[in-house]
Design a protein around this motif. Sequence first.
Motif, PDB file in Angstrom:
ATOM      1  N   ILE A  71      -4.598  -4.551 -14.402  1.00 55.29           N
ATOM      2  CA  ILE A  71      -3.927  -5.838 -14.619  1.00 55.29           C
ATOM      3  C   ILE A  71      -3.889  -6.213 -16.103  1.00 55.29           C
ATOM      4  CG2 ILE A  71      -4.433  -6.701 -12.312  1.00 55.29           C
ATOM      5  CD1 ILE A  71      -6.664  -8.407 -13.542  1.00 55.29           C
ATOM      6  N   ARG A  98       5.469  -7.986 -10.089  1.00 59.36           N
ATOM      7  CA  ARG A  98       5.708  -6.571  -9.782  1.00 59.36           C
ATOM      8  C   ARG A  98       4.521  -5.715 -10.198  1.00 59.36           C
ATOM      9  NH1 ARG A  98      11.004  -8.000 -11.612  1.00 59.36           N
ATOM     10  NH2 ARG A  98      10.523  -7.172 -13.692  1.00 59.36           N
ATOM     11  N   GLY A  99       3.916  -6.040 -11.351  1.00 61.08           N
ATOM     12  CA  GLY A  99       2.760  -5.282 -11.805  1.00 61.08           C
ATOM     13  C   GLY A  99       1.576  -5.417 -10.881  1.00 61.08           C
ATOM     14  N   ARG A 120       7.752  -9.956 -13.869  1.00 58.88           N
ATOM     15  CA  ARG A 120       7.108  -8.706 -14.300  1.00 58.88           C
ATOM     16  C   ARG A 120       5.645  -8.674 -13.867  1.00 58.88           C
ATOM     17  NH1 ARG A 120       9.743  -9.772 -19.211  1.00 58.88           N
ATOM     18  NH2 ARG A 120       7.775 -10.290 -20.244  1.00 58.88           N
ATOM     19  N   SER A 121       4.953  -9.792 -14.023  1.00 57.72           N
ATOM     20  CA  SER A 121       3.550  -9.843 -13.615  1.00 57.72           C
ATOM     21  C   SER A 121       3.421  -9.634 -12.113  1.00 57.72           C
ATOM     22  CB  SER A 121       2.932 -11.182 -14.015  1.00 57.72           C
ATOM     23  OG  SER A 121       2.806 -11.298 -15.415  1.00 57.72           O
ATOM     24  N   THR A 177      -2.262 -13.000 -14.487  1.00 60.61           N
ATOM     25  CA  THR A 177      -2.667 -13.171 -13.096  1.00 60.61           C
ATOM     26  C   THR A 177      -3.641 -14.334 -12.953  1.00 60.61           C
ATOM     27  OG1 THR A 177      -4.698 -11.833 -13.021  1.00 60.61           O
ATOM     28  CG2 THR A 177      -2.587 -10.646 -12.974  1.00 60.61           C
ATOM     29  N   LEU A 201      -1.020  -8.423 -17.716  1.00 62.69           N
ATOM     30  CA  LEU A 201      -0.386  -9.226 -16.676  1.00 62.69           C
ATOM     31  C   LEU A 201      -1.016 -10.622 -16.680  1.00 62.69           C
ATOM     32  CD1 LEU A 201      -0.299  -6.695 -13.682  1.00 62.69           C
ATOM     33  CD2 LEU A 201       1.430  -7.051 -15.463  1.00 62.69           C
ATOM     34  N   ARG A 236       8.868 -13.039 -17.262  1.00 65.43           N
ATOM     35  CA  ARG A 236       7.501 -12.497 -17.316  1.00 65.43           C
ATOM     36  C   ARG A 236       6.774 -12.738 -16.007  1.00 65.43           C
ATOM     37  NH1 ARG A 236       3.336 -14.397 -21.913  1.00 65.43           N
ATOM     38  NH2 ARG A 236       3.362 -16.274 -20.610  1.00 65.43           N
TER      39      ARG A 236
END
Length: 288
Positions: free
Chosen positions: A142, A58-59, A55-56, A147, A145, A52
């Motif tokens: 976001i 890349r997002g 993934r975050s 962040t 995500l 994850r």
Amino acid sequence: MTLVIWAEGRLVGSDEAALSAVDHGITVGDGVFETCTVLDGRVFALTRHLARLARSARGLGLEAPDEQKVRDGVAAVLAAATHEAGPFDGRLRITVTAGVGPLGSGRVPGAQTVVVAAQDGAMAPESHSARSPWPRNERSPIAGLKTTSYAENVVALADAKAKGADESILPNTVGALCEGTGSNVFVEGGGELLTPPLESGCLAGITRALVLEWGAEAGLPVREAALDELPFSVLDDVTAGRAQLALTSSGRNVQPVTWLDGAPVAAGEITLAVREVFEKNCRERLDP
């Protein structure tokens, strides 16, 4: 309380400067993070958390972090914390920022900062929660995500704490139940335990996913709700005693809500059964 911090390859003290003053994680909150449960000095579900984290990143438009570098930091922190306090229960946080950058939103390509920290502590058995006056924007770039741009959550949680709660429950912009500031939510009613779908804007929580998987495996009626199945007004059913509420996260595992907006509420039977399954499995399946 034990707190051990590793930043860019070295252990540092909690009062020691470890990041540049112009690191993008500080100047504009440009980074991603994961908070993991530590059980007996070992990280639970680390592989899922690292997936994850990537993934975050890349997002957010960042390069996926160097997984081996992160794992090295995790190992160093756990070894130091265990040496200091013995095998411990607590939490571990992995933070990856866009690294040193300009005083603005632009990035320096290829820059990155990795920080890992561990701290011992016990989970509370239940939650006191309050409704947030502010919604989660499910259309945000976001949304979903994890962040470091966490100011909205900080403000919402401070509002909840001022009301005597430890978590704030948020709707999204179309009035659907979404999530807590640092947790996923489950509603028990009609003989089922339901959680909002990811399309609501909520985080794809690791604990949330395992509750769905392990609950189904145990034959318990746990599932993801349809998009319009859990309006924010379902919390009225909770305060009226017609439904029950639970939170899930790495800092809570499965936590019944026993107080909502100043009213005592009961823990649900399915919630308690799911919690029992989760507590058993998480110590037997360290990296599911």
